[in-house]
Scaffold this active site. Sequence first.
Site, short mmCIF file in Angstrom:
data_model
loop_
_atom_site.label_atom_id
_atom_site.label_comp_id
_atom_site.label_asym_id
_atom_site.label_seq_id
_atom_site.Cartn_x
_atom_site.Cartn_y
_atom_site.Cartn_z
N ASN A 96 3.49 -19.64 -20.31
CA ASN A 96 1.60 -20.49 -21.84
C ASN A 96 1.58 -19.34 -22.65
O ASN A 96 1.99 -17.76 -22.60
CB ASN A 96 0.72 -21.09 -20.17
CG ASN A 96 0.17 -21.94 -20.48
OD1 ASN A 96 -0.26 -21.83 -21.49
ND2 ASN A 96 -0.03 -22.60 -19.05
N HIS B 147 3.11 5.90 -19.33
CA HIS B 147 2.81 7.72 -19.88
C HIS B 147 2.90 8.60 -18.76
O HIS B 147 2.83 8.56 -17.67
CB HIS B 147 1.40 7.87 -20.94
CG HIS B 147 2.02 6.81 -21.95
ND1 HIS B 147 2.37 7.18 -23.09
CD2 HIS B 147 1.46 5.20 -22.13
CE1 HIS B 147 2.21 6.07 -24.02
NE2 HIS B 147 1.71 4.53 -23.42
N THR C 259 3.72 -4.08 -8.16
CA THR C 259 3.47 -2.49 -8.53
C THR C 259 5.00 -1.86 -7.63
O THR C 259 5.56 -1.27 -8.06
CB THR C 259 2.38 -2.00 -7.98
OG1 THR C 259 2.40 -2.23 -6.08
CG2 THR C 259 0.87 -1.75 -8.75
N ARG D 160 1.48 -8.22 -2.76
CA ARG D 160 1.97 -8.01 -1.06
C ARG D 160 2.34 -9.65 -0.40
O ARG D 160 1.60 -10.47 -1.10
CB ARG D 160 0.80 -7.64 -0.59
CG ARG D 160 0.09 -6.55 -0.83
CD ARG D 160 1.20 -5.31 0.55
NE ARG D 160 0.69 -3.88 0.02
CZ ARG D 160 0.91 -3.01 -0.71
NH1 ARG D 160 2.08 -3.01 -1.29
NH2 ARG D 160 0.45 -1.98 -0.67
#
Length: 186
Positions: free
Chosen positions: A83, A113, A163, A178
Amino acid sequence: MKSEKQKMLSGELYLATDNELLSERERASQLVFEIHSLPPGNPQKQLLFKKLLGTTGNSFVIEKGFHCDYGYNIHLGENFYANVNCTILDCAEVRIGNNVLFAPNVGIYTAGHPLDTTLRVAGQEFAYPVTIGDNVWLGANVLVLPNVTIGANTVIGAGSVVTKNIPANVVAVGNPCRVVKELTTS
Ligand SMILES: CC(=O)SCCNC(=O)CCNC(=O)[C@H](O)C(C)(C)COP(=O)(O)OP(=O)(O)OC[C@H]1O[C@@H](n2cnc3c(N)ncnc32)[C@H](O)[C@@H]1OP(=O)(O)O
């Protein structure tokens, strides 16, 4: 000695200001500009996406507002749908399986970075791959960070920041993302 591109593709620190990388990003930017300049439904758009991306399926739809860094590191399976406002920073490989759905404003970020200020200010970057399994649905505003794999059939709730790896056949939500539910495949 390795080129900055070779370092980028092998997960080492590299300088994105390197001339070869600059010209490859310029090429991608030009193709994205051409894609965005075309009216909805123009078949030329698919041809330009095929030129831009590393691999595509026969059938895919990418709505307006798409951005990427290089294009050639993005590999799509069959029946991909993205989308609006999808951003893929493909400094490392992004592999997307078959029948994957992206809601609006999904971001796939392979790039980062260093936390070390001296290295960061000196312009150093790194990139790690992202892999998304078959039949995955990413909800609106999902962000996927470097070095993440999402397993097949999994649903990531809107607004999640992924993550770490998420297994197959689950619903996962939140920041950090989670698992909240196992899915039984039909
Ligand atoms: C191409 C396109 O996709 S366009 C469509 C764009 N639409 C979207 O982006 C919608 C995405 N949908 C969602 O985020 C949904 O909430 C889903 C798919 C994750 C819902 O999954 P379900 O398993 O039905 O979740 P359910 O509603 O049972 O919620 C389970 C728990 O997670 C929570 N939860 C659900 N979604 C989210 C979310 N996005 N972020 C944080 N928590 C969430 C619920 O509040 C609930 O918590 P509780 O157990 O404490 O009450």
